[in-house]
Design a protein around this motif. Structure first.
Motif, mmCIF file in Angstrom:
data_model
loop_
_atom_site.group_PDB
_atom_site.id
_atom_site.type_symbol
_atom_site.label_atom_id
_atom_site.label_comp_id
_atom_site.label_asym_id
_atom_site.label_seq_id
_atom_site.Cartn_x
_atom_site.Cartn_y
_atom_site.Cartn_z
ATOM 1 N N ALA A 190 -76.862 70.491 34.714
ATOM 2 C CA ALA A 190 -77.533 71.237 35.783
ATOM 3 C C ALA A 190 -77.406 70.504 37.114
ATOM 4 O O ALA A 190 -77.253 71.133 38.169
ATOM 5 C CB ALA A 190 -79.003 71.443 35.434
ATOM 6 N N GLN A 246 -81.989 77.997 40.378
ATOM 7 C CA GLN A 246 -82.526 77.658 39.062
ATOM 8 C C GLN A 246 -81.475 77.965 37.996
ATOM 9 O O GLN A 246 -80.427 78.541 38.287
ATOM 10 C CB GLN A 246 -83.819 78.418 38.775
ATOM 11 C CG GLN A 246 -83.656 79.920 38.641
ATOM 12 C CD GLN A 246 -84.942 80.616 38.213
ATOM 13 O OE1 GLN A 246 -86.017 80.035 38.229
ATOM 14 N NE2 GLN A 246 -84.833 81.870 37.817
ATOM 15 N N GLU A 247 -81.765 77.583 36.765
ATOM 16 C CA GLU A 247 -80.748 77.705 35.713
ATOM 17 C C GLU A 247 -80.463 79.152 35.338
ATOM 18 O O GLU A 247 -79.319 79.528 35.100
ATOM 19 C CB GLU A 247 -81.208 76.914 34.476
ATOM 20 C CG GLU A 247 -80.125 76.720 33.417
ATOM 21 C CD GLU A 247 -79.942 77.933 32.498
ATOM 22 O OE1 GLU A 247 -78.800 78.163 32.027
ATOM 23 O OE2 GLU A 247 -80.940 78.652 32.268
ATOM 24 N N THR A 248 -81.482 79.980 35.282
ATOM 25 C CA THR A 248 -81.330 81.317 34.714
ATOM 26 C C THR A 248 -81.557 82.417 35.743
ATOM 27 O O THR A 248 -82.165 82.190 36.789
ATOM 28 C CB THR A 248 -82.327 81.509 33.554
ATOM 29 O OG1 THR A 248 -82.130 82.787 32.967
ATOM 30 C CG2 THR A 248 -83.763 81.421 34.058
ATOM 31 N N THR A 286 -81.808 67.415 32.907
ATOM 32 C CA THR A 286 -81.098 68.297 33.837
ATOM 33 C C THR A 286 -80.408 67.543 34.968
ATOM 34 O O THR A 286 -79.807 68.163 35.845
ATOM 35 C CB THR A 286 -82.071 69.336 34.432
ATOM 36 O OG1 THR A 286 -83.217 68.663 34.959
ATOM 37 C CG2 THR A 286 -82.520 70.314 33.358
ATOM 38 N N TYR A 315 -76.584 78.910 35.486
ATOM 39 C CA TYR A 315 -76.024 79.213 34.163
ATOM 40 C C TYR A 315 -75.522 77.952 33.460
ATOM 41 O O TYR A 315 -74.543 77.995 32.705
ATOM 42 C CB TYR A 315 -74.864 80.212 34.275
ATOM 43 C CG TYR A 315 -75.224 81.536 34.896
ATOM 44 C CD1 TYR A 315 -76.203 82.350 34.331
ATOM 45 C CD2 TYR A 315 -74.577 81.984 36.044
ATOM 46 C CE1 TYR A 315 -76.526 83.580 34.901
ATOM 47 C CE2 TYR A 315 -74.895 83.207 36.621
ATOM 48 C CZ TYR A 315 -75.871 83.997 36.044
ATOM 49 O OH TYR A 315 -76.192 85.214 36.614
ATOM 50 N N SER A 316 -76.171 76.822 33.719
ATOM 51 C CA SER A 316 -75.676 75.558 33.162
ATOM 52 C C SER A 316 -76.035 75.377 31.694
ATOM 53 O O SER A 316 -75.463 74.529 31.008
ATOM 54 C CB SER A 316 -76.220 74.379 33.973
ATOM 55 O OG SER A 316 -77.621 74.474 34.127
ATOM 56 N N THR A 352 -83.190 74.866 29.238
ATOM 57 C CA THR A 352 -82.949 73.481 29.660
ATOM 58 C C THR A 352 -83.654 72.465 28.769
ATOM 59 O O THR A 352 -83.315 71.280 28.800
ATOM 60 C CB THR A 352 -83.422 73.284 31.115
ATOM 61 O OG1 THR A 352 -84.785 73.716 31.225
ATOM 62 C CG2 THR A 352 -82.561 74.076 32.073
ATOM 63 N N GLU A 396 -78.716 71.123 27.769
ATOM 64 C CA GLU A 396 -78.145 69.809 28.072
ATOM 65 C C GLU A 396 -77.804 69.068 26.781
ATOM 66 O O GLU A 396 -78.433 69.286 25.741
ATOM 67 C CB GLU A 396 -79.133 68.985 28.898
ATOM 68 C CG GLU A 396 -79.486 69.592 30.246
ATOM 69 C CD GLU A 396 -78.365 69.479 31.270
ATOM 70 O OE1 GLU A 396 -77.355 68.801 30.981
ATOM 71 O OE2 GLU A 396 -78.503 70.069 32.358
ATOM 72 N N VAL A 401 -84.460 73.486 38.538
ATOM 73 C CA VAL A 401 -83.608 73.997 37.461
ATOM 74 C C VAL A 401 -84.422 74.819 36.470
ATOM 75 O O VAL A 401 -84.015 75.907 36.047
ATOM 76 C CB VAL A 401 -82.889 72.832 36.750
ATOM 77 C CG1 VAL A 401 -82.104 73.348 35.548
ATOM 78 C CG2 VAL A 401 -81.954 72.122 37.724
ATOM 79 N N SER A 402 -85.598 74.329 36.118
ATOM 80 C CA SER A 402 -86.455 75.062 35.186
ATOM 81 C C SER A 402 -87.240 76.168 35.877
ATOM 82 O O SER A 402 -87.784 77.058 35.220
ATOM 83 C CB SER A 402 -87.437 74.101 34.520
ATOM 84 O OG SER A 402 -88.346 73.578 35.476
ATOM 85 N N THR A 422 -75.784 72.042 40.358
ATOM 86 C CA THR A 422 -76.582 72.086 41.589
ATOM 87 C C THR A 422 -75.812 71.491 42.756
ATOM 88 O O THR A 422 -75.774 72.058 43.855
ATOM 89 C CB THR A 422 -77.907 71.328 41.394
ATOM 90 O OG1 THR A 422 -78.677 71.962 40.379
ATOM 91 C CG2 THR A 422 -78.713 71.295 42.682
#
Length: 574
Positions: A495, A464-466, A491, A481-482, A307, A485, A439-440, A499
Motif C-alpha cells: 500500500a 484508500q485501499e478499496t 501497509t 487496490y493494493s 489490509t 499485505e 489506506v484503511s 500510495t
C-alpha cells in the motif's frame, strides 16, 4: 431559520471570559471572527488557586455559561486555557501549581454531560494563533512567534502553515529562568499593572510618571523577544493578550521602542489590536469545527479489512531465505503497481480539478498519519526545489506534528485525534484541495480533515485501499487496490508503494499542467546545490545549444533563476 450557537471560554488564573455567537444556516465559518469581535464578553472570577476547590471552579463555569446561554441550547463549547493540553484536546496534562484544579477531568466531563455537545480544549497560545490565522496575520512561508502576554507570557510557533512543536510540546518560553525570575514573571502585564493605583495597564503606558517603569519593562520585553528570535528563528513576533489591549487603547508606540532596543534587526514585531479577543476567536472556531465533523467519524471492523488479512496465511516468512523473501516482496510490489491501472481515470479527473484549484490561488494540502503522512511529506518538500513552486502552496499535515515526523510520533493515539486545530491554523478556504491518505480509511485524523474541508467547500479527496464504499466526509476516492499485505496489516509495504506512486502521478502531472516543465525538462527548478546548478546548465544546453561555461554565466547573471534565464535567452539569443 436554523441557527448554531457556539460558546467560547478563555480560562485565566483570575477570570473566566466567555462569548456566545449565533451562526445562521447558510453562514460559513468565515463569519465567526467578526461575530466574536462584535460580541459582548462576559467575565466571572475563575475561582482557581489554593483557596478554592474543583467544585468552586465548576460553579464559576456554570455561572458563566448560564449567563451566556440563558438556559437555551448550544451547539458546541470551545475552551482556551493556560497549561499544556494533550494532542487530542481532551485534557490538560501540565499547569502552573496555582491552576492545579484544571488537571482534573471532572470539570470537562461535567460540561460534556450537562450540555451534551462537543467540548474542545486548546492551549491559550494555540487558540490565539488560530485567531491570528483567521484574521489573516499568518501567511506565507514564514516562521512567526505568537506571544500573548497577560498574567504570564504564552508562546507558540507557526511555521509555513503549521504549528512547530519539537518533542510534541509547546515552546515553554515563559519558563525560561533569569536571575530576576522567569519570563512569565518579568514581563507579566498583570504585575506591571499593579504599579498603578487603579491597576490599569493603560495608565502605565499613557502617563508620564511611569516613563522610567515603561523603560525598564521594554528592556526586559526586548530581551525575551531576542531570546525567542535566537532559539526559534522567527521572522516575526505577534504580541497579543492584555498587553496588546493596553497598547492599543493607549496608542503607545511599543513596536518602535522595541525595535530600537533589539540587537537583531532581522525580525518584525506587531502588536495585535484584537488582543484578548484572539483566543476567544480561536476557541469559537475550534468548537464550530469540531461540531461540523462530529457525524463523520466512522468506526471500522478491522478484522474484516483487506489490509489486515495476510496475503497468504500459509506462508511462514520466518523460514524463507533472504533471496526468497526479496523475490516475494518484489513480485508483490510489482503487483501493487499494476493494479493502479484501474484508478487512472479517477486520477485523471482529480488532476484536472487540482490543477484548476491551484490556478485559482488554492493550495494542495495532504493529510496523513504514519507512513501515509510521511510519504506525502517527502512529496511536498520535493515540489519546491524540483518545480520552483511556492512552499506555502503545497503542504502536508502529519498526525503528531511535522517537527518530529522522522521520529516516533504515534505514541499517544495521534491518528485518532481530530485534525481541526491544525487545519484552522492554515485558514482553509474553498479554493484549497485536501487530499487525505488512510489506506484503511479508519484514521480519524484524516476523516476529520476531509469532513471539515468538505464542510467549507474545499475539494476533499481520500486515497484508500478499496472503493467498496464512499464515505460521506469526502468528494472523491482514489482507490489503491493494493490488497492484502505479505505481513498482515503492514501497509508500509504494498500500500505504501501504491500510495507513493499515486502521489507522484498527482503532483507531477499538476506541476506539468501549471507550466513548470518544458518538453521533458524541469525548467523552474531551484539552483540550490551543485547538482541542480549542473542540471540547469544541461537544460540550457539542450534547449539553446550553449556550452556549459556560457550557460553558467547566464545563470549567474540571472541570480541562478533558471526560468528567468530561459526567458532572457529566448528574448535575446534566438
Amino acid at each position: 431559520m436554523t441557527k448554531d450557537r457556539y460558546v467560547a471560554i478563555d480560562i485565566g488564573g483570575s477570570f473566566l471570559k466567555g462569548v456566545l455567537i449565533e451562526i445562521n444556516q447558510g453562514e460559513g465559518m468565515s463569519h465567526i471572527p467578526q461575530k466574536v469581535l462584535n460580541s459582548t464578553v462576559v467575565k466571572f472570577p475563575s475561582k482557581l488557586g489554593n483557596r478554592f476547590t474543583i467544585n468552586d471552579f465548576k460553579t464559576a463555569l456554570t455561572n458563566l455559561l448560564d449567563q451566556l446561554t440563558q438556559n437555551d441550547t448550544i451547539s458546541a463549547i470551545g475552551i482556551s486555557t493556560a497549561g499544556l493540553v494533550d494532542y487530542a484536546g481532551k485534557k490538560i496534562i501540565l499547569v502552573a501549581p496555582h491552576l492545579e484544579q484544571l488537571k482534573s477531568e471532572s470539570w470537562l466531563n461535567f460540561l460534556r454531560k450537562k450540555y451534551s455537545v462537543p467540548v474542545a480544549l486548546i492551549n491559550d497560545s494555540d487558540a490565539t494563533a488560530i485567531g491570528c490565522a483567521a484574521l489573516g496575520y499568518l501567511k506565507g512561508n514564514q516562521t512567526i512567534g505568537i506571544m500573548p502576554i497577560g498574567t504570564g507570557v504564552g508562546f507558540t510557533v507557526w511555521r509555513n502553515g503549521r504549528k512547530w512543536t519539537p518533542f510534541n510540546s509547546l515552546p515553554l518560553l515563559g519558563s525560561c529562568y533569569t536571575p530576576d525570575g522567569n519570563y512569565d514573571q518579568i514581563i507579566s502585564a498583570s504585575s506591571l499593572a499593579k504599579y498603578d493605583n487603579e491597576m490599569n495597564l493603560v495608565n502605565i503606558f499613557s502617563m508620564k510618571k511611569y516613563e522610567e517603569l515603561r523603560e525598564q519593562y521594554i528592556e526586559k520585553l526586548s530581551g525575551v523577544i531576542q531570546t525567542a528570535n535566537i532559539i526559534y528563528h522567527v521572522n516575526k513576533i505577534l504580541i497579543g493578550g492584555g498587553l496588546a489591549d493596553a497598547i492599543t487603547y493607549s496608542k503607545f508606540p511599543l513596536t518602535k521602542y522595541l525595535m530600537d532596543k533589539l540587537k537583531q534587526k532581522n525580525i518584525e514585531i506587531e502588536v495585535l489590536s484584537e488582543g484578548n479577543m484572539l483566543p476567544l476567536i480561536g476557541a469559537t472556531l475550534l468548537g464550530a469545527g469540531e461540531k461540523s465533523i462530529m457525524n463523520y467519524k466512522q468506526t471500522h471492523n478491522y478484522s474484516n479489512k483487506t489490509t489486515e488479512q495476510p496475503f497468504n496465511k500459509n506462508i511462514s516468512l520466518n523460514t524463507l531465505t533472504s533471496y526468497e523473501l526479496v523475490k516475494l516482496f518484489w513480485e508483490l510490489e510489482q503487483e501493487a503497481g499494476d493494479k493502479l491501472y484501474s484508478s487512472l481515470d479517477i486520477l485523471t479527473t482529480v488532476i484536472n480539478k487540482v490543477t484548476n484549484s491551484l490556478k485559482d490561488g488554492g493550495r494542495l494540502i495532504y493529510v496523513g498519519a504514519g507512513t501515509s503522512g510521511r510519504l506525502a511529506t517527502v512529496d511536498t518538500v520535493e515540489i519546491a526545489c524540483t518545480f520552483g513552486f511556492p512552499r506555502e502552496k503545497v503542504l502536508t499535515l502529519v498526525a503528531g506534528g511535522l517537527a518530529d515526523a522522522a521520529y516516533d510520533i504515534e505514541t499517544h493515539f495521534e491518528e485518532d485525534a481530530s485534525c481541526i486545530p491544525e487545519l484552522l491554523l492554515l485558514n482553509l478556504s474553498p479554493k484549497d484541495v485536501v487530499v487525505g491518505i488512510s489506506v484503511s480509511g479508519s484514521a480519524f485524523y484524516v476523516q476529520s480533515a476531509l469532513g471539515y474541508a468538505k464542510k467549507i467547500g474545499a475539494l476533499s479527496i481520500l486515497i484508500q485501499e478499496t472503493d467498496n464504499y464512499k464515505p460521506d466526509f469526502c468528494d472523491q476516492i482514489i482507490p489503491l487496490y493494493s490488497g492484502s499485505e505479505i505481513i498482515a496489516g503492514s501497509t508500509r509495504m504494498k500500500a505504501g508503494t501504491a500510495t507513493k506512486k499515486i502521489i507522484n502521478f498527482l503532483s507531477t502531472s499538476v506541476m506539468i499542467k501549471l507550466g513548470n516543465v518544458y518538453g521533458c525538462y524541469m525548467v523552474n527548478l531551484e539552483c540550490i546545490n551543485e547538482k541542480l546548478i549542473n542540471r540547469a546548465c544541461s537544460i540550457l544546453h539542450e534547449l539553446f545549444g550553449i556550452e556549459k561555461e556560457k550557460a553558467l554565466s547566464k545563470l549567474k547573471n540571472n541570480n541562478y533563476n533558471l526560468k528567468n534565464t530561459i526567458t532572457y535567452l529566448e528574448e535575446h539569443e534566438n
